[in-house]
Design an enzyme around this catalytic site. Structure first.
Site, PDB file in Angstrom:
ATOM      1  CD  GLU A   1       0.029   4.600   9.161  1.00  0.00           C
ATOM      2  OE1 GLU A   1      -0.018   3.366   9.012  1.00  0.00           O
ATOM      3  OE2 GLU A   1      -0.330   5.398   8.269  1.00  0.00           O
TER       4      GLU A   1
ATOM      5  CE1 TYR B   1      -6.361  33.770   7.440  1.00  0.00           C
ATOM      6  CE2 TYR B   1      -7.343  31.580   7.368  1.00  0.00           C
ATOM      7  CZ  TYR B   1      -7.202  32.817   7.984  1.00  0.00           C
ATOM      8  OH  TYR B   1      -7.908  33.089   9.141  1.00  0.00           O
TER       9      TYR B   1
ATOM     10  CD  GLU C   1      -1.728  -1.052   3.328  1.00  0.00           C
ATOM     11  OE1 GLU C   1      -2.825  -1.406   2.849  1.00  0.00           O
ATOM     12  OE2 GLU C   1      -1.537  -0.974   4.554  1.00  0.00           O
TER      13      GLU C   1
ATOM     14  CD1 TRP D   1      -2.320   1.080   9.591  1.00  0.00           C
ATOM     15  CD2 TRP D   1      -4.133   2.050  10.449  1.00  0.00           C
ATOM     16  NE1 TRP D   1      -3.290   1.067   8.619  1.00  0.00           N
ATOM     17  CE2 TRP D   1      -4.420   1.662   9.117  1.00  0.00           C
ATOM     18  CE3 TRP D   1      -5.135   2.683  11.189  1.00  0.00           C
ATOM     19  CZ2 TRP D   1      -5.661   1.883   8.515  1.00  0.00           C
ATOM     20  CZ3 TRP D   1      -6.381   2.913  10.593  1.00  0.00           C
ATOM     21  CH2 TRP D   1      -6.621   2.511   9.268  1.00  0.00           C
TER      22      TRP D   1
ATOM     23  CE  LYS E   1       9.827  20.429  -2.724  1.00  0.00           C
ATOM     24  NZ  LYS E   1       9.458  19.511  -3.817  1.00  0.00           N
TER      25      LYS E   1
ATOM     26  CG  ASP F   1      -0.071  11.771   9.422  1.00  0.00           C
ATOM     27  OD1 ASP F   1       1.048  11.493   8.940  1.00  0.00           O
ATOM     28  OD2 ASP F   1      -1.000  10.951   9.503  1.00  0.00           O
TER      29      ASP F   1
ATOM     30  CD  GLN G   1      22.334  14.306  -2.283  1.00  0.00           C
ATOM     31  OE1 GLN G   1      21.234  14.792  -2.057  1.00  0.00           O
ATOM     32  NE2 GLN G   1      23.131  14.703  -3.281  1.00  0.00           N
TER      33      GLN G   1
END
Length: 714
Positions: free
Chosen positions: A78, A419, A67, A636, A295, A251, A243
């Site tokens: 998560e 906004y 998924e 989860w 960003k 979240d 690098q």
């Protein structure tokens, strides 16, 4: 609140005096929690099918799982955040909170990069955070050209204050994905063997589904891939340097803070001090503010044109929402470093409760000079976002972006704004559309409704009350079977936002979310029910409590030896044979030994999947058979079920007044009482009786020698 002894003495009462609030493990719902906890954690040893030998919680027990993570034994931030939730609710049920600190310690050990894994942060220049590259919608527009031009990128206004607060330049945040068993073979820092290892997948815009990703190591030593490692699949550079690169899924970090908060207040009620965890959660929240920024730190609002839209100064590049990601990286030699935010926000990623915790709760106050203030602003902004995106049906639409199509393009004139950020019905990813899955309804709104429960914020209440109607309209239980909305379709636009619209009637008349499929998704419905429980408890809504308990009782019909699961036919697994876009002429090899070139398929670059015990049924499907079927046990989803059952036990919820405890007689009285009382850890009285004390929190009774809240219908 007087002590129970002094108050009863003054009243001449003769009730027996008891110890502090008893644990609730003897009721049915508490037993469900402890039973599932023991299965998942191996009776608290973390030696179970849900964990690796290194104590990494797997995304799922099953390995053949695609998924967002593309292998079941990967772990994501998560998963770690839900582990904190699992320990919190088990702590309240059993009185043993040791697992909360242990889980956070493993979170730090495994998924927050330590200093050795992010060298050179001290060389970061907040006045020049990163080099600009467009975030193209289409995967075949990658690699994206890096543009070295002054004035394209704004300044980072929080880096120096974080360094001053914590004494170093490292980032304290979870990277979003790790390879729990080192299945891909990259290892830690390119050694090919250490597990878990930091990896990454998504890098190529909105059309790059998990089926089109090229997994690669975060520590890019150019040991695998092509001549530039994997870097030139993603960006066009003048030259490529070795690098490291990490990406946050904010979240999850916010959820970890939320879970730590409930662990903290529940433990405090039981005389246990979890201030050390609260302090770490506050630190996580301080760095989580990078999710509040565009960003490339450009100004928020009407930001059109990479060259024309102004580079941000101070905090005018903060949208104060929780974005889809942010990222940071630097050179392996420790000679340079960069940081970016994200312009895209999704309603399902917001967490106004975390914002409230970080801005109002002393134990969770960030150390930085402006951290608490920023989260106070974020609290208001997030609540407004939910209301702006609420349909007449009550469900919540997608999100907003400050960078149309990832490149600061000009959207069509009919797109409305918040906004100055544009409405996006499918923020961030399009395959499948990001807001169609109703799990996003549960994840986002559970946080709004828990905020309403603990704080009484009327704005959160307004959103939750409208949303609760949608849950009741789209969820039913019949004959022990659950049917609920599993996917939604979206049409229209929200109204142009004005903060005065919050309580406006007939808001967003052209915006609609329509149920496109029904079924049962156990994790999603448990999350949705948690949200319904919070608002129903706060408002004394017995109908909502009844439905919540009915759903959780019905979930017991899906119980098995590993927890809970439902049968899933995976028609999408035909994409194991689907092509992964690789530019013509690019060639390389990954750590599984797969050759990567144009025309390669998902399974071609993951040959170890052919060794999986479940591969045979996928292979049969690719050869013309039926879609494979699985019973998945996602960490989860199991945790959402545990927490939802735990809330019923902890707050003594009853369906139509019936008792949840084996040793109590049923009655017709509701057990819904003042949330101000239950917030302090006291139960509702089981029936109407003598009011012994009244204060601003409500009316207090006494049962079993301890305070309880008088039911609201007395």
């Amino acid at each position: 609140m007087p002590s129970i002894r002094s108050a009863l003495a003054l009243l001449g009462a003769t009730a027996a005096i008891a110890a502090p609030m008893q644990k609730r493990a003897n009721d049915e719902y508490g037993r469900r929690v402890t039973d599932l906890y023991d299965v998942m954690t191996g009776n608290g040893s973390y030696s179970s099918e849900y964990f690796s030998a290194e104590k990494v919680p797997y995304h799922s027990v099953e390995t053949l799982m695609v998924e967002a993570p593309d292998h079941g034994h990967e772990s994501v931030s998560e998963t770690f955040s839900f582990w904190i939730w699992l320990e919190a609710v088990n702590g309240k049920i059993t009185g043993n909170y040791d697992g909360v600190e242990e889980a956070w310690n493993y979170l730090e050990k495994h998924i927050i990069p330590d200093s050795k894994n992010q060298p050179g942060n001290s060389r970061y220049n907040p006045s020049s955070p990163a080099t600009y590259a467009a975030e193209h919608d289409n995967i075949d527009d990658y690699p994206s050209k890096l543009i070295f031009q002054d004035g394209l990128v704004g300044e980072d206004p929080i880096a120096k204050e974080l360094q001053q607060a914590y004494g170093n330049w490292d980032i304290y945040i979870m990277h979003w994905i790790i390879d729990g068993d080192n299945w891909y073979g990259y290892g830690q820092q390119g050694d090919g063997k250490t597990k878990p290892s930091f990896i990454n997948t998504f890098q190529r815009g909105a059309s790059e589904s998990t089926w089109k990703t090229v997994p690669h190591p975060c520590w890019e030593a150019m040991k695998w891939g092509g001549r530039n490692g994997f870097l030139d699949l993603f960006t066009v550079d003048n030259s490529y340097a070795k690098q490291w690169r990490y990406t946050a899924a904010p979240d999850a970090d916010a959820r970890a803070i939320q879970a730590a908060y409930f662990a903290y207040i529940w433990a405090e009620e039981d005389g246990v001090d979890l201030s050390s965890v609260a302090s770490k959660a506050a630190k996580l929240g301080d760095y989580l503010r990078y999710a509040q920024y565009d960003k490339y730190f450009k100004k928020i609002g009407n930001c059109v044109g990479a060259e024309r839209c102004s580079a941000g100064r101070g905090k005018n590049s903060a949208h104060y929402l929780i974005s889809w990601y942010f990222a940071w990286g630097g050179g392996l030699q420790g000679d340079w470093a960069w940081r970016i935010g994200s312009s895209h926000t999704h309603s399902g990623y917001q967490n106004p409760l975390a914002a409230w915790i970080l801005s109002t709760q002393a134990a969770f106050k960030p150390k930085s000079s402006t951290g608490a203030k920023d989260w106070a602003t974020s609290l208001d902004r997030q609540l407004e976002l939910f209301r702006w995106l609420q349909t007449p049906e009550g469900c919540i639409a997608g999100g907003a972006t400050n960078s149309w199509q990832g490149a600061y393009e000009q959207p069509s004139s009919d797109i409305t704004t918040f906004y100055g950020m544009w409405y996006d019905w499918q923020p961030v990813y399009h395959d499948p559309p990001s807001n169609n899955w109703t799990g996003m309804q549960g994840w986002g709104m559970e946080r709004v409704c828990s905020l309403y429960y603990v704080s009484g914020d009327e704005r959160a209440g307004k959103v939750c009350q409208e949303w609760a109607k949608w849950v009741k309209d789209t969820t039913r239980v019949s004959g022990g079977e659950i049917v609920h909305a599993t996917n939604l379709d979206w049409s229209g636009n929200p109204d142009e936002w004005n903060s005065s619209n919050f309580n406006k009637s007939n808001l967003n008349r052209s915006l609609h979310g329509t149920v496109s499929s029904e079924g049962v998704d156990l994790g999603s419905i448990a999350s949705i029910i948690k949200g319904l429980m919070w608002v129903s408890m706060r408002d004394g809504d017995q109908e909502g409590i009844n439905l919540s308990i009915e759903v959780m009782d019905a979930i017991e019909n899906y119980k098995d030896d590993l927890g809970y699961s439902s049968h899933e036919a995976r028609g999408d697994y035909d994409k194991f044979g689907g092509e992964v876009y690789i530019p013509s002429g690019w060639t390389g090899k990954n750590a599984q030994g797969a050759n990567i070139k144009s025309g390669v398929t998902f399974i071609d670059i993951r040959p170890k999947y052919k060794q999986d015990p479940d591969w045979a049924q996928v292979e049969e499907y690719l050869n013309g058979g039926n879609p494979p079927e699985f019973n998945y046990h996602r960490f989860w989803a199991q945790t959402e079920i545990a927490v939802a059952n735990g809330l019923i036990s902890i707050y003594g919820l009853q369906k139509d007044g019936s008792s949840n405890n084996d040793n109590n007689n049923s009655s017709n009285e509701t057990t819904v009482c003042s949330a101000s009382i239950t917030n302090q850890g006291y139960p509702c009285c089981k029936s109407c009786g003598t009011v012994y004390y009244t204060d601003a929190d409500g009316e207090w009774g006494v049962e079993n020698g301890d305070w309880c809240g008088m039911p609201t219908n007395c």
